[in-house]
Design an enzyme around this catalytic site. Structure first.
Site, PDB file in Angstrom:
ATOM      1  N   GLY A 121      78.558  33.977  43.251  1.00 39.86           N
ATOM      2  CA  GLY A 121      78.904  34.963  42.230  1.00 39.86           C
ATOM      3  C   GLY A 121      78.524  34.466  40.851  1.00 39.86           C
ATOM      4  N   SER A 122      79.148  35.067  39.855  1.00 42.80           N
ATOM      5  CA  SER A 122      78.769  34.763  38.473  1.00 42.80           C
ATOM      6  C   SER A 122      79.510  33.517  37.962  1.00 42.80           C
ATOM      7  CB  SER A 122      79.107  35.961  37.591  1.00 42.80           C
ATOM      8  OG  SER A 122      80.502  36.163  37.622  1.00 42.80           O
ATOM      9  N   VAL A 123      79.062  32.995  36.841  1.00 39.35           N
ATOM     10  CA  VAL A 123      79.690  31.808  36.258  1.00 39.35           C
ATOM     11  C   VAL A 123      81.160  32.089  35.880  1.00 39.35           C
ATOM     12  CG1 VAL A 123      79.633  30.216  34.291  1.00 39.35           C
ATOM     13  CG2 VAL A 123      77.530  30.736  35.541  1.00 39.35           C
TER      14      VAL A 123
ATOM     15  N   LYS B 269      85.309  37.902  52.039  1.00 37.00           N
ATOM     16  CA  LYS B 269      85.669  38.932  51.045  1.00 37.00           C
ATOM     17  C   LYS B 269      84.339  39.543  50.630  1.00 37.00           C
ATOM     18  CE  LYS B 269      86.210  40.173  47.018  1.00 37.00           C
ATOM     19  NZ  LYS B 269      85.393  41.278  46.502  1.00 37.00           N
TER      20      LYS B 269
ATOM     21  N   CYS C 277      69.876  35.475  42.098  1.00 35.08           N
ATOM     22  CA  CYS C 277      70.243  34.327  41.258  1.00 35.08           C
ATOM     23  C   CYS C 277      69.026  33.453  40.966  1.00 35.08           C
ATOM     24  CB  CYS C 277      71.302  33.508  41.973  1.00 35.08           C
ATOM     25  SG  CYS C 277      70.784  33.048  43.634  1.00 35.08           S
TER      26      CYS C 277
ATOM     27  N   THR D 150      83.268  34.087  37.230  1.00 36.59           N
ATOM     28  CA  THR D 150      84.062  34.113  38.462  1.00 36.59           C
ATOM     29  C   THR D 150      84.193  32.696  39.025  1.00 36.59           C
ATOM     30  OG1 THR D 150      83.289  36.349  38.912  1.00 36.59           O
ATOM     31  CG2 THR D 150      84.272  35.180  40.746  1.00 36.59           C
ATOM     32  N   GLY D 151      83.129  31.914  38.916  1.00 38.86           N
ATOM     33  CA  GLY D 151      83.187  30.512  39.357  1.00 38.86           C
ATOM     34  C   GLY D 151      84.286  29.757  38.632  1.00 38.86           C
TER      35      GLY D 151
ATOM     36  N   GLU E 152      72.017  35.622  31.526  1.00 38.52           N
ATOM     37  CA  GLU E 152      71.571  36.200  32.796  1.00 38.52           C
ATOM     38  C   GLU E 152      71.779  37.715  32.761  1.00 38.52           C
ATOM     39  OE1 GLU E 152      74.010  35.733  36.334  1.00 38.52           O
ATOM     40  OE2 GLU E 152      72.215  35.313  37.530  1.00 38.52           O
TER      41      GLU E 152
ATOM     42  N   GLU F  78      77.980  28.812  44.309  1.00 43.27           N
ATOM     43  CA  GLU F  78      76.583  29.181  44.079  1.00 43.27           C
ATOM     44  C   GLU F  78      76.623  30.260  43.009  1.00 43.27           C
ATOM     45  OE1 GLU F  78      73.872  27.964  45.248  1.00 43.27           O
ATOM     46  OE2 GLU F  78      74.399  26.909  47.081  1.00 43.27           O
TER      47      GLU F  78
HETATM   48  P1  NAD Z   1      80.855  38.475  40.524  1.00 42.32           P
HETATM   49  O1  NAD Z   1      81.121  37.075  40.126  1.00 42.32           O
HETATM   50  O2  NAD Z   1      81.287  39.561  39.635  1.00 42.32           O
HETATM   51  O3  NAD Z   1      81.536  38.794  41.940  1.00 42.32           O
HETATM   52  C1  NAD Z   1      81.284  38.005  43.084  1.00 42.32           C
HETATM   53  C2  NAD Z   1      82.457  38.135  44.030  1.00 42.32           C
HETATM   54  O4  NAD Z   1      83.601  37.518  43.433  1.00 42.32           O
HETATM   55  C3  NAD Z   1      82.870  39.573  44.342  1.00 42.32           C
HETATM   56  O5  NAD Z   1      83.207  39.670  45.703  1.00 42.32           O
HETATM   57  C4  NAD Z   1      84.092  39.784  43.450  1.00 42.32           C
HETATM   58  O6  NAD Z   1      84.992  40.750  43.942  1.00 42.32           O
HETATM   59  C5  NAD Z   1      84.704  38.409  43.458  1.00 42.32           C
HETATM   60  N1  NAD Z   1      85.553  38.110  42.291  1.00 42.32           N
HETATM   61  C6  NAD Z   1      85.468  38.639  41.043  1.00 42.32           C
HETATM   62  N2  NAD Z   1      86.383  38.079  40.233  1.00 42.32           N
HETATM   63  C7  NAD Z   1      87.051  37.164  40.976  1.00 42.32           C
HETATM   64  C8  NAD Z   1      88.115  36.244  40.707  1.00 42.32           C
HETATM   65  N3  NAD Z   1      88.687  36.166  39.508  1.00 42.32           N
HETATM   66  N4  NAD Z   1      88.526  35.409  41.710  1.00 42.32           N
HETATM   67  C9  NAD Z   1      87.947  35.460  42.926  1.00 42.32           C
HETATM   68  N5  NAD Z   1      86.975  36.336  43.258  1.00 42.32           N
HETATM   69  C10 NAD Z   1      86.520  37.179  42.289  1.00 42.32           C
HETATM   70  O7  NAD Z   1      79.301  38.530  40.855  1.00 42.32           O
HETATM   71  P2  NAD Z   1      78.405  39.807  41.205  1.00 42.32           P
HETATM   72  O8  NAD Z   1      78.259  40.582  39.949  1.00 42.32           O
HETATM   73  O9  NAD Z   1      78.920  40.454  42.439  1.00 42.32           O
HETATM   74  O10 NAD Z   1      77.018  39.078  41.592  1.00 42.32           O
HETATM   75  C11 NAD Z   1      76.101  38.668  40.661  1.00 42.32           C
HETATM   76  C12 NAD Z   1      76.269  37.192  40.328  1.00 42.32           C
HETATM   77  O11 NAD Z   1      76.164  36.390  41.510  1.00 42.32           O
HETATM   78  C13 NAD Z   1      75.136  36.712  39.419  1.00 42.32           C
HETATM   79  O12 NAD Z   1      75.647  35.879  38.414  1.00 42.32           O
HETATM   80  C14 NAD Z   1      74.236  35.936  40.372  1.00 42.32           C
HETATM   81  O13 NAD Z   1      73.406  34.989  39.770  1.00 42.32           O
HETATM   82  C15 NAD Z   1      75.226  35.330  41.309  1.00 42.32           C
HETATM   83  N6  NAD Z   1      74.570  34.920  42.567  1.00 42.32           N
HETATM   84  C16 NAD Z   1      74.361  33.594  42.813  1.00 42.32           C
HETATM   85  C17 NAD Z   1      73.698  33.197  43.971  1.00 42.32           C
HETATM   86  C18 NAD Z   1      73.425  31.739  44.269  1.00 42.32           C
HETATM   87  O14 NAD Z   1      73.108  31.421  45.402  1.00 42.32           O
HETATM   88  N7  NAD Z   1      73.501  30.852  43.292  1.00 42.32           N
HETATM   89  C19 NAD Z   1      73.245  34.160  44.872  1.00 42.32           C
HETATM   90  C20 NAD Z   1      73.480  35.506  44.592  1.00 42.32           C
HETATM   91  C21 NAD Z   1      74.145  35.877  43.428  1.00 42.32           C
END
Ligand code: NAD
Length: 500
Positions: free
Chosen positions: A239-241, A188, A296, A243-244, A397, A261
């Site tokens: 992704g973000s916390v 995705k 990140c 979303t995690g 963040e 991650e």
């Molecule tokens: P995000 O969490 O908004 O989105 C990440 C992905 O998740 C996107 O593809 C989005 O469409 C999807 N998504 C959003 N809501 C969802 C849900 N409810 N269920 C399932 N999928 C969903 O993150 P972003 O703004 O795209 O990226 C930035 C974040 O990613 C920052 O917090 C950054 O620290 C983190 N990040 C972490 C690492 C790591 O390795 N730890 C690496 C890169 C980025």
């Protein structure tokens, strides 16, 4: 023929992918509801493409196709899978410039740097291709009348949900471990920057049995449908916390394993004996200004000892000024644009909050001048000094080019502040006293620590977070193992003996 678009430089051409629909089961499909989403350039705000925008019904079809693909792929001998992954890596290397240009166009990171991302993804594919025979089990001693051993099997269908900051590197590189382990993968891609993932499907889709590698562009609806799907066996998110949390909740419905991650609010710690020049260089490179701090692992809190604080801050301001935001597709650009308008506005909001809470602007804090940059999501490298832990920018963040500098004298109090955030991803420690460095490395709550270094990743070394920065480790053997499940087999060799 793919569509060719004029770019600011005559040396590299932007070639948009021919196929912009959903890729599953080895074929391209329109979204069932025929929805499309516009893809805009972070540098100009203009629409550069439109791609299919999937929903839950498309996810159902893709998962069914992936399940079929999995049945075929799991039977391919591991070394043969490794061979195919190596061939895929070669395709990435060959098309590096074109793929990097796509990331620059819709993701906003500079083209020249994005070529490095493609090479990292290729290296990850080669790395996991070489590890296929390390998916080992154990034998358990049972005496002469039985053989007991365990093997590792793939989970089945794996969803990989990707953020916007390194679109290609994550879409391609993060497919490697689950594929090497024998899973089918559904990618995705980030809604802000889906183009390189679509081109990836064009380039490598046919190298694998149909349904083994799938790309489903869309928004959070697609991510949510994948993580809650009864026939998806594992979900891995970068992704973000928040979303995690959402992914964990929906994965709980079907008890599927998750690999997360997530975000970071990482510290760089400089002791009094560290060289101010070296520290200043590290502070700037740890911020990843090239991609506007959108990493990140960025060390966005610099804890500088009082003795060297002023000397370092002066040097940091001078070095940060060398990063000049520019058009990302121009090969000469060294700092790009923030990936989306929403993210740009979030960064600007944090800058306003920092000012209102009393942080001192050392440099930046605004859009750069210049007509060429007036429509894009550009922000100057921004440094705030006199930051204290009660300020918002010390704890949350930002995911932008904004550094918080904190001054310290008392080591124990400083370490407490370093650990006073919900995150725990990386930390960079600077001192000539290795005893001090070692002590601090043990005290800091983070999963990835550099001593007298910063920013770099090392293939083979486990990358991942403590606390809310994530669950699991990547870029190493553990990543491959995470995409397997253990099966124990007991063989009775004592068949002549009656059982009770
Ligand atoms: P995000 O969490 O908004 O989105 C990440 C992905 O998740 C996107 O593809 C989005 O469409 C999807 N998504 C959003 N809501 C969802 C849900 N409810 N269920 C399932 N999928 C969903 O993150 P972003 O703004 O795209 O990226 C930035 C974040 O990613 C920052 O917090 C950054 O620290 C983190 N990040 C972490 C690492 C790591 O390795 N730890 C690496 C890169 C980025």
């Amino acid at each position: 023929m793919n569509e060719r678009v004029e770019t600011p430089s005559d040396t590299v051409e932007l070639i948009l992918p021919t196929r912009t629909d959903l890729y599953y089961g080895g074929q391209w499909h329109e979204a069932m509801k025929k929805r499309r989403a516009e893809v805009t350039s972070p540098a100009t705000g203009k629409v550069i493409a439109s791609v299919a925008d999937a929903d839950a019904s498309d996810v159902d079809a893709a998962v069914a196709a992936a399940r079929k693909g999995f049945e075929e792929w799991r039977a391919v001998p591991p070394l043969e899978r490794g061979k195919i992954l190596k061939a895929m890596a070669a395709v990435l290397r060959k098309n590096g410039r074109e793929l990097a240009m796509l990331d620059a166009a819709d993701g906003g990171n500079p083209f020249t740097e994005m070529q490095g991302d493609v090479m990292i993804a290729a290296a990850q594919m080669e790395f996991f291709a070489g590890l296929v025979t390390e998916m080992k089990g154990n034998s358990i001693p049972m005496g002469p009348t039985a053989v007991n051993f365990s093997i590792r099997e793939p989970h089945g269908v794996v969803a990989r949900i990707i953020p916007f900051n390194h679109p290609f590197m994550f879409c391609a590189g993060k497919s490697a471990a689950p594929l090497a382990a024998g899973n089918a993968v559904i990618i995705k891609p980030p809604e802000q920057a889906p183009l390189s993932a679509l081109r990836l499907a064009e380039l490598i889709g046919g190298m694998l049995p149909p349904g083994v590698f799938n790309v489903i562009p869309g928004g959070r609806e697609v991510g949510a449908a994948l993580s809650g799907h009864g026939d998806v066996n594992m979900v891995a998110l970068i992704g973000s916390v928040p979303t995690g949390r959402a992914v964990m909740k929906s994965a709980a419905e079907t008890i599927k394993p998750v690999l997360l991650e997530l975000g970071g609010k990482n510290a760089l710690i400089a002791f009094a004996d560290a060289d101010p020049d070296e520290v200043a260089t590290a502070v700037v490179s740890g911020m990843n200004f090239t991609w506007c701090g959108q990493s990140c692992g960025s060390t966005s809190r610099a804890f500088l000892h009082d003795d060297i604080h002023d000397a370092v801050v002066a040097r940091v301001a001078e070095r940060a000024a060398r990063f000049k935001p520019g058009i990302p597709t121009d090969p000469a650009t060294t700092m790009g644009a923030i990936a989306s308008k929403a993210q740009y506005e979030k960064v600007m909001r944090y800058i306003d909050i920092a000012k209102s809470e009393g942080a001192r602007v050392v440099c930046g804090g605004k859009r750069p001048d210049g007509v060429e940059l007036s429509e894009g999501n550009f922000v100057e490298p921004t440094i705030f000094a006199d930051v204290t832990m009660d300020m918002t920018i010390a704890r949350e963040e930002i995911f932008g080019p904004v550094l918080s500098v904190l001054r310290w004298k008392d080591e124990a109090a400083m370490v407490k502040q370093v650990n006073q955030v919900e995150y725990g991803l990386t930390c960079s420690i600077w001192t000539n006293d290795l005893t001090k460095a070692h002590r601090t490395a043990l005290e800091v709550q983070a999963g990835y620590i550099w001593v007298n270094d910063t920013s770099k990743h090392f293939l083979g070394a486990p990358f991942g977070g403590f606390k809310q920065s994530g669950i699991g480790r990547e870029e190493c053997l553990e990543e491959l193992i995470a995409f397997t499940q253990e099966k124990n087999i007991h063989i009775n060799l004592n068949r002549g003996v009656a059982r009770p």
